[in-house]
Design an enzyme around this catalytic site. Structure first.
Site, PDB file in Angstrom:
ATOM      1  N   SER A 181       0.915  -1.070   0.055  1.00  0.00           N
ATOM      2  CA  SER A 181      -0.003  -0.058  -0.166  1.00  0.00           C
ATOM      3  C   SER A 181       0.818   1.184  -0.131  1.00  0.00           C
ATOM      4  O   SER A 181       1.479   1.431  -1.045  1.00  0.00           O
ATOM      5  CB  SER A 181      -0.786  -0.143   1.201  1.00  0.00           C
ATOM      6  OG  SER A 181      -1.928   0.739   0.959  1.00  0.00           O
TER       7      SER A 181
ATOM      8  N   ASP B 197      -9.879  -4.598  -4.492  1.00  0.00           N
ATOM      9  CA  ASP B 197      -8.979  -3.468  -4.124  1.00  0.00           C
ATOM     10  C   ASP B 197      -9.227  -2.001  -4.893  1.00  0.00           C
ATOM     11  O   ASP B 197      -9.132  -2.213  -6.156  1.00  0.00           O
ATOM     12  CB  ASP B 197      -7.503  -3.677  -4.049  1.00  0.00           C
ATOM     13  CG  ASP B 197      -6.870  -2.691  -3.193  1.00  0.00           C
ATOM     14  OD1 ASP B 197      -7.274  -1.783  -2.668  1.00  0.00           O
ATOM     15  OD2 ASP B 197      -5.322  -2.763  -3.301  1.00  0.00           O
TER      16      ASP B 197
ATOM     17  N   HIS C 268      -8.088  -5.334  -0.292  1.00  0.00           N
ATOM     18  CA  HIS C 268      -6.675  -4.638   0.066  1.00  0.00           C
ATOM     19  C   HIS C 268      -6.442  -5.157   1.407  1.00  0.00           C
ATOM     20  O   HIS C 268      -7.082  -5.554   2.348  1.00  0.00           O
ATOM     21  CB  HIS C 268      -7.263  -2.899   0.256  1.00  0.00           C
ATOM     22  CG  HIS C 268      -5.743  -2.095   0.554  1.00  0.00           C
ATOM     23  ND1 HIS C 268      -5.081  -2.147  -0.702  1.00  0.00           N
ATOM     24  CD2 HIS C 268      -5.607  -1.371   1.597  1.00  0.00           C
ATOM     25  CE1 HIS C 268      -4.080  -0.992  -0.333  1.00  0.00           C
ATOM     26  NE2 HIS C 268      -4.347  -1.017   0.937  1.00  0.00           N
TER      27      HIS C 268
END
Length: 319
Positions: free
Chosen positions: A166, A262, A292
């Site tokens: 991320s 995601d 995610h």
């Protein structure tokens, strides 16, 4: 795959069960919390994650940086032979505002054991106390330190990689650009796990998935971004949005991991495409039914993704 060539079929049952549990907990909207409250909440979720693996050794230490001492955590993989090991720099996720060495301890242990690599996890400075460019500069400094001191920590500076999930995937990508522009250290690989690489927030997956399937809302996206950047112009800076970089040539080979549900899926896959267009060896794997942050959880596909990541790192280190 393009951003909208497939309509998602179904969440994996394990993911659906996890999201159902989260929904019953009744957490408030993230953007209504202070960073301190949100950080505490993330710390409290650690017991819900995958069981951490045993490794040979874990050592916390501090290294110098221009902003003062910088904490790192060094993982030595289990069952390694004496000698110098490859080194993987790891930058944790959390939207540049949240996350810590502890929140990503389990993932770092898994990478260390799976790839037979030292993992150096970096406790980079968080926003809003430390806005851009504090985080990428700290990650670059830690990477250069690890290369210069590799022998002292049992590492091999000729076999170094960067990795992150991320926001950490953003930082890993940005570091590859920085080391190319600043003359090293040389990197052999980049592992980008559902990376956050485009602050314009215009992709199909952002528009369709924000606020659903466990993704944060558009308001929460703004909460994170507004804490991290200094102004709107920063969002278009390639060191904030590396997808907007003009030159991808000469960057290290890569594995880009994305998840079907995601919101960051499409920008990660677009980044992989930019690398490929520049002649960089890259693999992009989209994991069906996943969301995610799935690598940090107990899902079956998480184990497969960790194995894929480890295999890619091992292959890069053996070249």
């Amino acid at each position: 795959m393009t951003d909208n060539d497939l309509v998602p079929a179904a969440l994996h049952p394990q993911v659906q069960a996890y999201l159902d549990r989260i929904a019953k907990a009744g957490f408030g909207a993230l953007h209504t919390f202070t960073p301190e409250q949100a950080r505490l909440g993330l710390q409290r979720q650690i017991p819900l994650l995958a069981e951490p693996e045993r490794v040979e050794a874990v050592r916390d230490t501090e290294i110098p940086s221009r902003r003062g001492p910088l904490r790192i955590r060094i993982y030595t993989p289990l069952g390694t032979e004496p000698g110098r090991l490859p080194v993987t720099m790891f930058f944790h996720g959390g939207g540049f505002v949240l996350g810590s060495l502890d929140t990503h301890d389990g993932l770092c242990r898994s990478i260390a054991n799976g790839a037979g690599t030292l993992v150096v996890s970096v406790d980079y400075p968080l926003a809003p106390e430390h806005r851009f460019p504090a985080a990428p500069e700290a990650c670059f400094a830690a990477t250069r330190w690890a290369a210069e001191h590799a022998a002292e920590i049992g590492g091999d500076a000729s076999r170094m990689a960067v990795a992150g999930d991320s926001a950490g995937g953003n930082l890993a990508a940005v570091v590859t650009h920085l080391v190319r522009e600043r003359g090293g250290p040389d990197l052999v690989f980049q592992l980008l796990i559902y990376p956050d690489v485009d602050f314009r927030r215009t992709s199909w997956s952002i528009r369709e998935f924000a606020g659903v399937y466990g993704n944060i809302t558009r308001a929460a996206q703004d909460w994170f971004m507004d804490f991290y950047v200094r102004d709107g112009e920063d969002k278009l800076n390639p060191l904030v949005s590396p997808l907007l970089a003009s030159d991808f040539a000469g960057l290290p080979s890569a594995l880009v991991i994305t998840a079907e549900f995601d919101a960051l899926r499409d920008e990660g896959e677009a980044y992989a495409a930019r690398l490929a267009d520049a002649g960089v060896s890259v693999a992009a794997i989209r994991y069906p039914g996943m969301i995610h942050e799935f690598l940090r959880h107990r899902f079956d596909e998480s184990e497969r993704a960790r194995q894929d990541a480890a295999a890619a790192l091992r292959a890069a280190f053996s070249r």
